[in-house]
Enzyme design. Structure first.
Site, mmCIF file in Angstrom:
data_model
loop_
_atom_site.group_PDB
_atom_site.id
_atom_site.type_symbol
_atom_site.label_atom_id
_atom_site.label_comp_id
_atom_site.label_asym_id
_atom_site.label_seq_id
_atom_site.Cartn_x
_atom_site.Cartn_y
_atom_site.Cartn_z
ATOM 1 N N HIS A 38 -0.596 6.139 6.037
ATOM 2 C CA HIS A 38 -0.176 5.942 4.648
ATOM 3 C C HIS A 38 0.166 7.290 4.012
ATOM 4 O O HIS A 38 -0.139 8.342 4.568
ATOM 5 C CB HIS A 38 -1.290 5.250 3.848
ATOM 6 C CG HIS A 38 -1.382 3.794 4.105
ATOM 7 N ND1 HIS A 38 -2.038 3.270 5.199
ATOM 8 C CD2 HIS A 38 -0.881 2.720 3.419
ATOM 9 C CE1 HIS A 38 -1.945 1.949 5.171
ATOM 10 N NE2 HIS A 38 -1.251 1.592 4.117
ATOM 11 N N SER A 92 0.813 -1.218 0.000
ATOM 12 C CA SER A 92 0.000 0.000 0.000
ATOM 13 C C SER A 92 0.844 1.265 0.000
ATOM 14 O O SER A 92 0.375 2.312 -0.454
ATOM 15 C CB SER A 92 -0.940 0.006 1.207
ATOM 16 O OG SER A 92 -0.213 -0.178 2.410
#
Length: 260
Positions: free
Chosen positions: A241, A16
């Site tokens: 993230h 990711s």
């Protein structure tokens, strides 16, 4: 072999941290489970350098998903390599050691981690001894990744792209995380940098030092390249993230590395 657009072939692999979950828009034709953004660093780099991109990055990927194991219906990522690549990038290893998964667990209320069955698995993500064992295993796995990529793409420049720095420096808070969980996450991130560098050096690959370049842009900074604790809302980058600025910064760092 003639390229579809006459350009250089670029294959992007990884988890990711390469895919860019929640950064809009989603890459056209990509599996929804991959949570792959059309504005992740592979897409930005390909546009900057006019490369023919094959992006198989997939949220949740481990080194096993890169090398041998299908992931939610998609083949192992190395299957995207056909030997004609000019450039390969990969960001991987964090899921193997429970780095970001551990942060999600640390954000949960303590009462959830105390549940009889699922609680034991959740607590394992924050167990330092278990994480140290995972670090030992991922060292072997990253060497296997480097060796396999070098064998399958013998003429390519192969770049291990580090994870962006998430945690603030020691002594600074990272609400709502407890200090002990921040310390563990910082340790895992630092060790992953070291292990990745060693694997790259041993297998004839290169490293793009993104972690150091992003230390002042951690998730709790005034100009973050990543997202801290946040609700998973549509149209927003996933917690822990990269955000859009982070993906642009990584693409720029890779471009500078290639030019150097």
């Amino acid at each position: 072999m003639t390229r579809p657009h006459g350009g250089r072939r670029y294959v992007a692999l990884g988890s990711s941290m390469a895919a860019g979950p929640g950064i809009t828009p989603r890459a056209s034709g990509s599996p929804r489970a991959a949570m792959r953004s059309a504005s992740n660093y592979p897409h930005l780099l390909a546009a900057d350098l006019t490369l023919d991109l094959v992006d198989v990055s997939h949220s949740g990927a481990t080194t096993a998903n890169v090398l041998t194991d299908p992931q939610l219906g998609t083949p192992p990522q190395v299957e995207a390599l056909d030997g004609t690549e000019d450039l390969v990038t990969i960001t991987i290893g964090g899921n193997d050691i429970g780095y970001v998964p551990g942060l999600f667990v640390a954000t949960l209320p303590g009462v959830v981690r105390a549940l009889p069955v699922i609680g034991a698995r959740l607590r394992d993500a924050l167990d330092r001894d278990a994480r140290e064992e995972a670090l030992v295993r991922v060292a072997d796995s990253l060497r296997a990744v480097g060796t396999t990529l070098r064998r399958r793409s013998p003429h390519a420049r192969i770049l291990f792209v580090e994870y962006l720095t998430l945690m603030p420096p020691p002594g600074e808070p990272a609400w709502p995380l407890k200090a002990k969980h921040v310390d563990l996450a910082r340790h895992l991130a630092d060790r992953l940098v070291e292990i990745t560098s060693e694997a790259a050096a041993e297998t004839g690959c290169e490293v793009v030092p993104v972690a150091e370049a992003s230390r002042e842009h951690h998730a709790w900074s005034g100009a973050p390249w990543t997202v801290g604790a946040a609700l998973p809302l549509p149209g927003r980058p996933l917690a822990y993230h990269p955000n859009a600025a982070g993906m642009r910064a990584v693409a720029t760092k890779i471009r500078q590395h290639l030019a150097g």
